[in-house]
Design a protein around this motif. Structure first.
Motif, PDB file in Angstrom:
ATOM      1  N   ARG A 195       0.832  -1.196   0.000  1.00  0.00           N
ATOM      2  CA  ARG A 195       0.000   0.000   0.000  1.00  0.00           C
ATOM      3  C   ARG A 195       0.876   1.261   0.000  1.00  0.00           C
ATOM      4  NH1 ARG A 195      -4.228  -0.571   4.389  1.00  0.00           N
ATOM      5  NH2 ARG A 195      -5.029  -2.082   2.856  1.00  0.00           N
ATOM      6  N   ARG A 196       0.625   2.122  -0.967  1.00  0.00           N
ATOM      7  CA  ARG A 196       1.366   3.378  -1.143  1.00  0.00           C
ATOM      8  C   ARG A 196       2.863   3.149  -1.375  1.00  0.00           C
ATOM      9  NH1 ARG A 196      -2.391   4.473   2.723  1.00  0.00           N
ATOM     10  NH2 ARG A 196      -0.955   4.083   4.429  1.00  0.00           N
ATOM     11  N   SER A 199       4.572   5.045  -7.059  1.00  0.00           N
ATOM     12  CA  SER A 199       4.167   6.393  -7.456  1.00  0.00           C
ATOM     13  C   SER A 199       4.451   6.599  -8.937  1.00  0.00           C
ATOM     14  CB  SER A 199       4.912   7.451  -6.628  1.00  0.00           C
ATOM     15  OG  SER A 199       6.293   7.437  -6.937  1.00  0.00           O
ATOM     16  N   GLU A 226      -2.138  -2.847  -6.858  1.00  0.00           N
ATOM     17  CA  GLU A 226      -1.730  -1.552  -6.313  1.00  0.00           C
ATOM     18  C   GLU A 226      -1.088  -0.693  -7.400  1.00  0.00           C
ATOM     19  OE1 GLU A 226      -0.911   1.590  -3.574  1.00  0.00           O
ATOM     20  OE2 GLU A 226      -2.390  -0.023  -3.682  1.00  0.00           O
ATOM     21  N   VAL A 230      -2.441   3.051  -8.774  1.00  0.00           N
ATOM     22  CA  VAL A 230      -1.610   4.249  -8.874  1.00  0.00           C
ATOM     23  C   VAL A 230      -1.605   4.785 -10.305  1.00  0.00           C
ATOM     24  CG1 VAL A 230       0.775   5.069  -8.715  1.00  0.00           C
ATOM     25  CG2 VAL A 230      -0.166   3.632  -6.909  1.00  0.00           C
TER      26      VAL A 230
END
Length: 248
Positions: A195-196, A199, A226, A230
């Motif tokens: 998660r995160r 980018s 994921e 993004v």
């Protein structure tokens, strides 16, 4: 000069016959190959019927549903995912198996195996170049890239892009957070782990583009999902996933 180099290569192969990267069998009768036909033929395909979304096997051939239970309960962000072979973790240490070769490539730091793995793609990819604008590999964090020396997903993506005659962008997406290996983690832990973690530094590079996302192995799908989230948030029109193998 190229003719001379080719002649030298032929003589070298005659004196020192290349061997199959998977099982070690001499490849004198199969010039130009890195994996023997027998090892390629041993690849286990994903059984039919398959989920129209993630490409995994459906629980029952008698079911009217065209999607698996996981995709119905938790629809992924990517549009579809497709793969070439089934990955059995029980075969990771079995000589000559695709899982053993993939493991040697990733964790044995043997970059030369990358050329051999490409041969498992076969002659016909289950993809259409008309469906995509750009090919992007799942990125590695710089620490893991420094340790390994290469990104196995990027090596695969380069070959896929070449075959489909599509542009390849290896830096459109970055891995901004270092995450521990996910080998022993279950699905929920994998989701939290990535998660995160990714980018898109310059959204203009993916905006309004149909993305083909490439990775070597898909396990639960948490990583590619994921990545898709993004990319879509950065303005991509759609994200499809292609992997060499899939854990089932």
């Amino acid at each position: 000069m190229p003719a001379l180099a080719q002649r030298f290569s032929t003589v070298f192969d005659f004196l020192y016959p290349p061997r199959c990267a998977a099982c070690g069998t001499p490849l004198a009768s199969e010039p130009g190959r890195r994996v023997c036909a027998r090892c390629v033929a041993r690849v286990e395909l994903v059984p039919n019927p398959r989920c129209e979304v993630c490409g995994g096997p459906l629980e029952s051939a008698a079911s009217d549903s065209t999607q698996c239970a996981r995709c119905l309960a938790h629809p992924p962000r990517y549009r579809i995912a497709r793969t070439i072979a089934r990955y059995r973790t029980t075969a990771e240490d079995e000589p000559g198996s695709l899982p053993a070769l993939i493991r040697r490539h990733k964790y044995g730091l043997d970059q030369s195996v990358g050329r051999a793995l490409i041969e498992y793609l076969g002659d016909n990819l289950p993809l259409s170049a008309n469906d995509y604008d750009i090919v992007i590999p799942v990125p590695l964090h710089w620490r893991r890239l420094w340790w390994r020396g290469f990104n196995q997903a990027a090596l695969l993506a380069e070959e896929v892009a070449r075959r489909l005659n599509l542009p390849l962008d290896t830096t459109a997406m970055s891995r901004r957070r270092f995450t521990p290996p996910q080998t022993a983690q279950h699905h929920d832990e994998r989701i939290k782990n990535v998660r995160r973690a990714f980018s898109v530094p310059n959204p203009d590079r993916v905006k309004n583009r149909r993305i083909l996302l490439i990775d070597d192995v898909m396990t639960t799908g948490a990583t590619v999902d994921e990545c898709a989230r993004v990319l879509l948030a950065a303005g991509a029109t759609s994200v499809d996933v292609f992997t060499l193998a899939r854990v089932l």
